[in-house]
Design an enzyme around this catalytic site. Structure first.
Site, PDB file in Angstrom:
ATOM      1  N   SER A 127       0.780  -1.203   0.013  1.00 41.25           N
ATOM      2  CA  SER A 127      -0.002  -0.050  -0.012  1.00 41.25           C
ATOM      3  C   SER A 127       0.929   1.239  -0.221  1.00 41.25           C
ATOM      4  O   SER A 127       2.043   1.193   0.598  1.00 41.25           O
ATOM      5  CB  SER A 127      -1.059  -0.046   1.290  1.00 41.25           C
ATOM      6  OG  SER A 127      -1.561   1.291   1.360  1.00 41.25           O
ATOM      7  N   TYR A 152      -2.439  -0.161   9.973  1.00 42.72           N
ATOM      8  CA  TYR A 152      -2.837  -0.678   8.436  1.00 42.72           C
ATOM      9  C   TYR A 152      -1.340  -0.615   7.990  1.00 42.72           C
ATOM     10  O   TYR A 152      -0.849  -1.577   7.245  1.00 42.72           O
ATOM     11  CB  TYR A 152      -3.831  -0.167   8.015  1.00 42.72           C
ATOM     12  CG  TYR A 152      -4.059  -0.507   6.265  1.00 42.72           C
ATOM     13  CD1 TYR A 152      -4.290  -1.738   6.135  1.00 42.72           C
ATOM     14  CD2 TYR A 152      -3.660   0.532   5.442  1.00 42.72           C
ATOM     15  CE1 TYR A 152      -4.394  -1.967   4.617  1.00 42.72           C
ATOM     16  CE2 TYR A 152      -3.639  -0.050   4.136  1.00 42.72           C
ATOM     17  CZ  TYR A 152      -4.127  -1.151   3.631  1.00 42.72           C
ATOM     18  OH  TYR A 152      -3.889  -1.434   2.541  1.00 42.72           O
TER      19      TYR A 152
END
Length: 335
Positions: A127, A152
């Protein structure tokens, strides 16, 4: 090829699976159909896939160690595209254990399956959030990513480190893809494009964080799916120029690579909202709010390495991509 796609009922997973099936690959799609967002949307994606030859669905959680081991033993996959993960930056502030179970335990289960069953290439979702508090733009794969601002992001950074370990120890070719704000038809209901479109059509105000002073490198889902498949077809290989005295975090002496997938065009949030308004023919009522914990001010992808590796980079204009999403949304929800 016989390909395992995890997260096949997810947004990117559905599009990648469609592309693999269209060219004749056999795909086993795995998903646990959790309720992080509307399960009926995931079921609708699956329904599309299940009408295509060569697709088989398996409902299974990637954190299920024995189940994943049995799946790999049964099928003998050639390649693996690992997209299943607990997504969402803000949700990680409230439910951290979900990220440990899915993004860490689940990832090591994938690595072990690939290691023990001679998988030729593991491509996995990282990501743009790994860049965290970095301010140098554009973000390049060779930049240090040691300051995540959400759990995350930390789990995605951890995935890259775990993948490198398996590439080094066992010669497993692994490629991580740092996705930059993916959007398009069948998108996730927790993402800004979906939330804004729904609220504007329902004549509700939209929540605009940091008073609109943010930028994102929005990347159209078809471009992302194309990039995933192109990368899958070129397994990671050792970098002959790798210098351990000045190591590049995106390559290695082992068969390991990391690439950005972004549109190379950071868009101000208020311009993004303007594109949605244009596509809907409606004006949004904006509720301006402070920056949320875990958010970053801007993302901007350097995709030179991806272009050099696979010969293509994302290029869909934002206006075109948003218009496609709005058309899908109106059709799917009949509004």
């Amino acid at each position: 090829m016989k390909v395992l796609v995890t997260g096949a009922a997810g947004f990117i997973g559905m599009h990648v699976t469609q592309r693999l099936l269209a060219r004749g690959d056999e795909v086993v799609g795995l998903d646990n159909l959790n309720d992080y967002y509307d399960v009926s949307l995931k079921e609708s994606r699956l329904e599309l896939l299940q009408h295509q030859p060569g697709f088989r669905f398996v409902r299974l959680d990637v954190a299920d160690r024995e189940g994943i081991a049995s799946l790999f033993a049964q099928h003998g996959f050639d390649m693996v595209v690992h997209l299943a993960a607990q997504a969402g930056v803000r949700y990680s502030l409230r439910n951290p254990h979900a990220y440990v179970d899915s993004n860490l335990v689940g990832f090591v289960n994938m690595l072990e399956g690939c290691r023990h069953h001679q998988v030729r290439h593991l491509v996995y979702a990282s990501s743009s959030s790994v860049y965290g508090g970095n301010t140098k733009m554009p973000f390049a794969e060779g930049d240090a990513v040691d300051h995540p601002v959400s759990l995350y992001a930390a789990t995605k950074k951890a995935n890259e480190l775990m993948a490198h370990t398996y590439s080094h120890l066992y010669g497993l070719p692994t490629t991580g893809l740092r996705f930059f704000t993916v959007y398009g038809p069948w998108g996730r209901p927790d993402m800004a494009l979906f939330l804004f479109t729904k609220a504007i059509l329902e004549q509700r105000p939209i929540e605009v964080y940091n008073f609109g002073q943010m930028q994102r490198d929005f990347t159209y889902v078809d471009d992302v799916a194309d990039g995933v498949v192109r990368v899958l077809d070129r397994p990671a290989s050792p970098d002959a120029t790798f210098n351990a005295a000045r190591p590049n975090p995106a390559t290695s002496h082992a068969p390991y690579r990391v690439f950005n997938i972004g549109n190379r065009n950071p868009v101000p949030l208020l311009d993004f909202i303007g594109c949605i308004e244009q596509a809907l023919g409606k004006t949004a009522e904006k509720r301006l709010l402070p920056l949320q914990d875990g958010d970053v001010l801007a993302t901007y992808a350097d995709v030179q390495a991806l272009g050099d590796w696979v010969g293509a980079v994302p290029a869909t204009p934002l206006e075109q991509g948003i218009a496609s999403f709005v058309a899908w949304y109106r059709s799917y929800y009949r509004v």
